[in-house]
Design a protein around this motif. Structure first.
Motif, PDB file in Angstrom:
ATOM      1  N   TRP A 113       0.851  -1.194   0.000  1.00 21.36           N
ATOM      2  CA  TRP A 113       0.000   0.000   0.000  1.00 21.36           C
ATOM      3  C   TRP A 113       0.887   1.245   0.000  1.00 21.36           C
ATOM      4  O   TRP A 113       1.790   1.398   0.824  1.00 21.36           O
ATOM      5  CB  TRP A 113      -0.927  -0.023   1.199  1.00 21.36           C
ATOM      6  N   ILE A 114       0.647   2.153  -0.951  1.00 23.81           N
ATOM      7  CA  ILE A 114       1.531   3.292  -1.172  1.00 23.81           C
ATOM      8  C   ILE A 114       1.374   4.379  -0.118  1.00 23.81           C
ATOM      9  O   ILE A 114       2.188   5.312  -0.074  1.00 23.81           O
ATOM     10  CB  ILE A 114       1.289   3.892  -2.569  1.00 23.81           C
ATOM     11  N   GLY A 115       0.357   4.291   0.716  1.00 21.46           N
ATOM     12  CA  GLY A 115       0.131   5.312   1.728  1.00 21.46           C
ATOM     13  C   GLY A 115      -0.747   6.432   1.192  1.00 21.46           C
ATOM     14  O   GLY A 115      -0.722   6.741  -0.009  1.00 21.46           O
ATOM     15  N   TRP A 116      -1.521   7.046   2.100  1.00 18.31           N
ATOM     16  CA  TRP A 116      -2.472   8.071   1.651  1.00 18.31           C
ATOM     17  C   TRP A 116      -1.771   9.335   1.150  1.00 18.31           C
ATOM     18  O   TRP A 116      -2.331  10.079   0.344  1.00 18.31           O
ATOM     19  CB  TRP A 116      -3.445   8.402   2.773  1.00 18.31           C
ATOM     20  N   LYS A 117      -0.536   9.570   1.623  1.00 21.93           N
ATOM     21  CA  LYS A 117       0.182  10.747   1.130  1.00 21.93           C
ATOM     22  C   LYS A 117       0.462  10.614  -0.366  1.00 21.93           C
ATOM     23  O   LYS A 117       0.201  11.544  -1.148  1.00 21.93           O
ATOM     24  CB  LYS A 117       1.486  10.914   1.912  1.00 21.93           C
ATOM     25  N   ASN A 118       0.988   9.448  -0.778  1.00 26.88           N
ATOM     26  CA  ASN A 118       1.227   9.218  -2.200  1.00 26.88           C
ATOM     27  C   ASN A 118      -0.074   9.106  -2.981  1.00 26.88           C
ATOM     28  O   ASN A 118      -0.161   9.536  -4.138  1.00 26.88           O
ATOM     29  CB  ASN A 118       2.063   7.952  -2.395  1.00 26.88           C
ATOM     30  N   ALA A 119      -1.087   8.518  -2.341  1.00 32.48           N
ATOM     31  CA  ALA A 119      -2.387   8.405  -3.010  1.00 32.48           C
ATOM     32  C   ALA A 119      -2.963   9.784  -3.311  1.00 32.48           C
ATOM     33  O   ALA A 119      -3.484  10.031  -4.416  1.00 32.48           O
ATOM     34  CB  ALA A 119      -3.353   7.598  -2.138  1.00 32.48           C
ATOM     35  N   LEU A 120      -2.871  10.685  -2.348  1.00 36.40           N
ATOM     36  CA  LEU A 120      -3.383  12.039  -2.575  1.00 36.40           C
ATOM     37  C   LEU A 120      -2.546  12.786  -3.613  1.00 36.40           C
ATOM     38  O   LEU A 120      -3.067  13.639  -4.345  1.00 36.40           O
ATOM     39  CB  LEU A 120      -3.408  12.807  -1.254  1.00 36.40           C
ATOM     40  N   ALA A 121      -1.244  12.455  -3.693  1.00 34.44           N
ATOM     41  CA  ALA A 121      -0.417  13.070  -4.732  1.00 34.44           C
ATOM     42  C   ALA A 121      -0.893  12.654  -6.117  1.00 34.44           C
ATOM     43  O   ALA A 121      -0.931  13.465  -7.050  1.00 34.44           O
ATOM     44  CB  ALA A 121       1.046  12.681  -4.527  1.00 34.44           C
ATOM     45  N   ILE A 122      -1.290  11.379  -6.263  1.00 32.50           N
ATOM     46  CA  ILE A 122      -1.830  10.909  -7.549  1.00 32.50           C
ATOM     47  C   ILE A 122      -3.151  11.595  -7.845  1.00 32.50           C
ATOM     48  O   ILE A 122      -3.416  12.010  -8.983  1.00 32.50           O
ATOM     49  CB  ILE A 122      -2.002   9.379  -7.519  1.00 32.50           C
ATOM     50  N   VAL A 123      -3.999  11.733  -6.810  1.00 32.39           N
ATOM     51  CA  VAL A 123      -5.292  12.406  -7.002  1.00 32.39           C
ATOM     52  C   VAL A 123      -5.076  13.857  -7.426  1.00 32.39           C
ATOM     53  O   VAL A 123      -5.777  14.386  -8.289  1.00 32.39           O
ATOM     54  CB  VAL A 123      -6.132  12.327  -5.707  1.00 32.39           C
ATOM     55  N   ARG A 124      -4.080  14.522  -6.818  1.00 31.19           N
ATOM     56  CA  ARG A 124      -3.790  15.903  -7.199  1.00 31.19           C
ATOM     57  C   ARG A 124      -3.376  15.983  -8.667  1.00 31.19           C
ATOM     58  O   ARG A 124      -3.776  16.919  -9.378  1.00 31.19           O
ATOM     59  CB  ARG A 124      -2.690  16.483  -6.305  1.00 31.19           C
ATOM     60  N   ARG A 125      -2.552  15.027  -9.104  1.00 30.93           N
ATOM     61  CA  ARG A 125      -2.127  15.026 -10.504  1.00 30.93           C
ATOM     62  C   ARG A 125      -3.329  14.874 -11.435  1.00 30.93           C
ATOM     63  O   ARG A 125      -3.432  15.567 -12.450  1.00 30.93           O
ATOM     64  CB  ARG A 125      -1.129  13.888 -10.751  1.00 30.93           C
ATOM     65  N   LEU A 126      -4.214  13.943 -11.109  1.00 28.81           N
ATOM     66  CA  LEU A 126      -5.414  13.794 -11.934  1.00 28.81           C
ATOM     67  C   LEU A 126      -6.261  15.051 -11.876  1.00 28.81           C
ATOM     68  O   LEU A 126      -6.805  15.494 -12.907  1.00 28.81           O
ATOM     69  CB  LEU A 126      -6.244  12.591 -11.466  1.00 28.81           C
ATOM     70  N   GLY A 127      -6.376  15.639 -10.670  1.00 30.08           N
ATOM     71  CA  GLY A 127      -7.159  16.866 -10.541  1.00 30.08           C
ATOM     72  C   GLY A 127      -6.603  17.991 -11.395  1.00 30.08           C
ATOM     73  O   GLY A 127      -7.366  18.730 -12.034  1.00 30.08           O
ATOM     74  N   VAL A 128      -5.266  18.105 -11.454  1.00 32.69           N
ATOM     75  CA  VAL A 128      -4.653  19.135 -12.311  1.00 32.69           C
ATOM     76  C   VAL A 128      -4.962  18.846 -13.773  1.00 32.69           C
ATOM     77  O   VAL A 128      -5.299  19.751 -14.552  1.00 32.69           O
ATOM     78  CB  VAL A 128      -3.137  19.186 -12.064  1.00 32.69           C
ATOM     79  N   GLY A 129      -4.865  17.559 -14.171  1.00 38.42           N
ATOM     80  CA  GLY A 129      -5.185  17.191 -15.545  1.00 38.42           C
ATOM     81  C   GLY A 129      -6.627  17.496 -15.899  1.00 38.42           C
ATOM     82  O   GLY A 129      -6.934  18.021 -16.980  1.00 38.42           O
ATOM     83  N   LEU A 130      -7.547  17.183 -14.983  1.00 36.92           N
ATOM     84  CA  LEU A 130      -8.962  17.470 -15.221  1.00 36.92           C
ATOM     85  C   LEU A 130      -9.220  18.970 -15.292  1.00 36.92           C
ATOM     86  O   LEU A 130     -10.018  19.437 -16.124  1.00 36.92           O
ATOM     87  CB  LEU A 130      -9.810  16.841 -14.114  1.00 36.92           C
TER      88      LEU A 130
END
Length: 352
Positions: A47-64
């Motif tokens: 499990w990558i941890g919620w910190k890394n998970a939120l970093a991925i979500v931020r990247r998708l959010g920037v793309g969106l």
């Protein structure tokens, strides 16, 4: 159980559980959530941890967000939109080496998909952006949940075996190599955008999703071996989904869909977790299977469902062939230009 078996069981069970939830509730773009679950659980990582998970979500959010800006203000101005897309894609691909896992693919998907849907209506692009984010969060929650339910510690450890070591991080390519790979991916993705926007191919958006996934791997897209693996992936996923689709036509029951999905997921999972050179092709084939299965298991008459199903397979095959041919042509031109430059430099040195 070995560690590979634990990972395979976690992947197949997690994907099947996400199919049960997402296909059962059937919110917009629900078939994308099992795809995200498969991509996350396929990673040979805890499990990558919620910190890394939120970093991925931020990247998708920037793309969106970038996709929404393009959809609102630039999509109907091609002379501005195409160069803007090229700049955005180059920035995303060039920084891929420093991005979290899969972040480049998700950013590319967000930037590309939202404006395509926005060609129909601006409100539709906002809805697509929202549900892509929902599906991403669903995938991360399932990743966390099944790592908690089926941790790697379930694997039987040989007390005499050497202590496993964390694999060394991959070296970041040089700036020149990163720029070269980013240019190749940028040209491929921008060319696809130009074609889709020029002909208003909203109904073929599935092909655009697949192009985003292939072009969104700039660190590997220039390899002939990888291009061959992507071709195999299309064939593997296409054959698997043809078998599944015809079985579902014969037994159109939800419980049968889940049993079938688990059985096929287990076959793919074992191949993915073997760690062989062909594992990457099986992982890509599994994502192809999930995309085609999810986008084809809707309502409608059997005849129209069958025709739409084979049309979707054709879209995925077109996307794969488009990326492969585009990469081959661009790489050939780049190498030819470099060779010409070297001959020119050699001639100048000889003259001096």
């Amino acid at each position: 159980m070995t560690l590979a078996n634990v990972r395979a069981l976690r992947l197949s069970t997690g994907v099947t559980a996400s199919v049960a939830l997402c296909y059962g509730v059937n919110w917009p773009l629900a078939y994308m959530a099992p795809l995200f679950v498969a991509m996350f659980l396929s990673m040979p990582l805890p499990w990558i941890g919620w910190k890394n998970a939120l970093a991925i979500v931020r990247r998708l959010g920037v793309g969106l967000l970038l996709g929404l800006v393009v959809s609102e203000y630039f999509v109907r101005l091609p002379l501005v939109c195409v160069p803007l897309y090229a700049l955005i894609f180059f920035y995303i691909f060039y920084n891929d080496a420093k991005a979290p896992p899969l972040a480049t693919i998700f950013m590319t998907m967000g930037v590309a998909m939202v404006p395509i849907i926005g060609l129909q209506a601006a409100a539709a692009s906002h809805m697509i952006a929202f549900y892509l984010l929902v599906n991403m969060l669903t995938g991360l929650v399932f990743m966390w949940l099944f790592h908690m339910l089926m941790p790697n510690s379930m694997a039987k450890v040989d007390p005499n075996a050497p202590k496993p070591q964390r694999p060394a991080p991959k070296p970041i390519p040089s700036r020149e190599e990163r720029a070269r790979l980013a240019i190749v991916s940028t040209i491929v993705a921008t060319s696809a955008i130009l074609i889709f926007y020029s002909f208003n191919l909203v109904q073929y958006s599935l092909a655009m999703i697949y192009i985003c996934m292939m072009a969104g791997s700039p660190n590997t897209n220039a390899s002939i071996k990888v291009m061959t693996a992507n071709t195999k992936a299309c064939l593997i996923g296409g054959v698997a989904v043809i078998i599944a689709f015809n079985l579902l036509v014969a037994v159109p029951k939800f419980w049968f869909l889940l049993v079938l999905c688990f059985a096929i997921a287990l076959i793919f999972s074992r191949k993915i977790m073997e760690g062989k050179p062909s594992s990457a092709a099986w992982a890509s084939g599994f994502t192809t299977f999930l995309i085609l299965l999810g986008s084809s298991t809707g309502g409608g008459a059997s005849a129209s469902a069958s025709s739409n199903f084979y049309l979707r397979i054709a879209q995925v095959l077109f996307a794969g062939l488009f990326c492969i041919l585009a990469i081959v042509v661009i790489e050939h031109r780049i190498h030819k230009r470099k060779a010409g430059k070297r001959w020119w430099q050699l001639g100048r040195l000889t003259a001096s």
